[in-house]
Design a protein around this motif. Structure first.
Motif, mmCIF file in Angstrom:
data_model
loop_
_atom_site.group_PDB
_atom_site.id
_atom_site.type_symbol
_atom_site.label_atom_id
_atom_site.label_comp_id
_atom_site.label_asym_id
_atom_site.label_seq_id
_atom_site.Cartn_x
_atom_site.Cartn_y
_atom_site.Cartn_z
ATOM 1 N N CYS A 39 2.579 41.601 36.420
ATOM 2 C CA CYS A 39 1.410 41.280 37.243
ATOM 3 C C CYS A 39 1.251 39.756 37.298
ATOM 4 O O CYS A 39 0.210 39.214 36.941
ATOM 5 N N GLN A 50 1.020 40.774 30.540
ATOM 6 C CA GLN A 50 2.113 40.962 31.481
ATOM 7 C C GLN A 50 3.262 41.751 30.858
ATOM 8 O O GLN A 50 3.939 42.528 31.539
ATOM 9 N N VAL A 54 6.314 38.747 40.284
ATOM 10 C CA VAL A 54 5.627 39.851 40.944
ATOM 11 C C VAL A 54 6.420 40.429 42.112
ATOM 12 O O VAL A 54 6.215 41.575 42.501
ATOM 13 N N VAL A 105 0.582 49.645 41.535
ATOM 14 C CA VAL A 105 -0.114 49.698 40.248
ATOM 15 C C VAL A 105 -0.642 51.109 40.025
ATOM 16 O O VAL A 105 -1.405 51.634 40.840
#
Length: 463
Positions: free
Chosen positions: A214, A264, A207, A34
């Motif tokens: 996410c 998302q 994921v 991330v």
């Protein structure tokens, strides 16, 4: 048993008390990674107050659909809530109906076969090619009947299947091809992206995937405007949602609630911008690992034909009993012993699927919608038996996988140590072969049946 003579190793295997080949400080990096850009994309959605495809003026979902269609090279993309939903919606949009037969590979994730079952269609399983781990085109043609409506072409682990052969077979019989590209983001076949060959195709954004969100998400691609419209309706109660204006709440057909999430979608859009660069680095890292492993005859590494690229979502390694000085019958116990040795050295070697899909209880026990779809008029009652898929059984028996550890672009040093571990295991092949030749062994699919019995009994004890 004939054991090859080797130079006596000077360092013990970790499973025998030696040190690990992979230092513990070289742990698997979190995936997906991330970045600040990802966080900013999520914050952008939170500030907008528009969170689903039903939100008037929402931009992230439509943006992701537009950008993924451009990336794959299709006219349309429809985002949904997850990868299995993408496949179910894709099959529904392609016209699959109750009682239709849908061809599915015997080796894949359960979603590949559950999706047609959700439509009350009948999964018809076919065996795989043991080199590519994908559908065997000859087995596909042999399985076609007058009720066959679609072929789910899975690009397992990220390697494109034999698309030209399979689409030619489908065209001859008037059957729809649906690509299940859940593990193959960015892979190419003869110059074209996977997900652009079938009439309609599905991707996962789980994921764990190379292109991840996410949480969960899915994408459907097609060049057919009518299929795209039906897919959009199926994802939201069968409604036609206008680009602007008020929602009518009119259900024109039976649909699901598979709406995508704008948070998302924004996260995936941010990651999509990095996908080509990450793919290139992963290719370099994985090729270096496999190049070293190829020097040890006991390990059979994935083969990639020159006319395609591999997304390297999962790495599957097979063992060669002959190279370890063992008869072919020892493939299973040898794989189990080698897998144990590698794990002790710090390599996360694990199975991927314990049994062929047709051996799953949902199929062997006809646990669909009651007895349906198998009880529908005209449906041929075929047995679901693991032994009918010998190539799948052999691959499950003699192979293990490495998952997620290689996805991060900075995994190169970790993979180098994995290669050291394989070299160390190969140097101890005589001792490991001796263990394999004398160990008690139960194949994956038999153990899976025992596990299933225990789980079912625990969840539904006899009263």
């Amino acid at each position: 048993m004939t054991i090859q003579q080797t130079v006596q190793p000077t360092v013990d295997l970790a499973m025998f008390g030696g040190g690990r080949a992979v230092p513990r400080k070289l742990g698997i990096r979190p995936w997906p990674m991330v970045t600040d850009q990802d966080e900013q994309a999520v914050h952008r959605v939170l500030r907008s107050g528009r969170f689903t495809s039903a939100s008037s003026g929402e931009q992230e979902i439509t943006g992701l659909e537009r950008e993924w269609a451009r990336h794959v090279g299709t006219e349309h993309c429809v985002a949904v809530s997850n990868g299995t939903a993408a496949l179910s919606v894709a099959l529904g949009a392609a016209g699959v109906e109750p009682g239709d037969e849908v061809i599915v590979p015997a080796l894949s994730f359960i979603g590949s076969a559950a999706a047609p079952l959700h439509l009350m269609a009948v999964p018809v399983f076919v065996d795989i090619d043991p080199v590519t781990f994908n559908l065997d085109p000859a087995a596909v043609e042999a399985a076609i009947t007058g009720r066959t409506k679609a072929i789910v072409v899975v690009h397992l682990h990220g390697l494109p299947a034999e698309l030209d052969e399979i689409t030619a077979i489908a065209d001859r019989h008037g059957i729809t091809v649906v690509e299940d590209a859940a593990q193959a983001h960015g892979a190419r076949y003869r110059g074209r992206s996977v997900g652009s060959f079938g009439a309609v195709n599905a991707f996962s954004l789980n994921v764990s995937k190379n292109l991840a969100t996410c949480g969960e998400g899915g994408l459907i691609t097609t060049d057919d405007a009518d299929v795209a419209t039906r897919a959009t309706m199926l994802r939201q109660f069968g409604e036609l949602i206008p680009a602007g204006g008020e929602r009518s709440y009119v259900a024109h057909l039976l649909g699901w609630n598979c709406k995508p999430n704008a948070v998302q979608a924004a996260f995936t859009r941010s990651r999509l911008a990095r996908l080509p660069a990450e793919t290139a680095v992963r290719e370099e890292n994985v090729r270096r690992l496999l190049g070293r492993l190829a020097a040890y005859p006991g390990f059979l590494v994935p083969e990639v034909p020159r006319d395609r690229t591999h997304a390297w979502h999962i790495l599957r390694i097979r063992v060669s009993p002959a190279a370890f000085g063992l008869a072919d019958a020892y493939a299973g116990p040898l794989r189990a012993v080698v897998q144990r040795a590698l794990r002790a050295e710090g390599v996360p070697a694990v199975p991927y699927q314990l049994q062929p899909l047709p051996a799953q209880r949902v199929f062997t026990g006809r646990r669909g919608f009651g007895a349906y779809p198998w009880a529908l008029p005209g449906v041929v009652d075929r047995p679901y038996r693991a032994e009918d898929f010998p190539a799948t059984l052999r691959v499950l028996d003699d192979s293990f996988t490495i998952q997620k550890a290689h996805l991060h672009p900075e995994s190169g040093p970790l993979l180098d140590r994995y290669a050291d571990a394989f070299e160390k295991v190969w140097q101890h092949r005589e001792a490991l072969a001796a263990i394999a030749a004398t160990t008690d062994y139960t194949p994956h699919w038999e153990r899976a049946s025992e596990i299933a019995d225990t789980e079912w009994a625990g969840a539904f004890p006899a009263r």
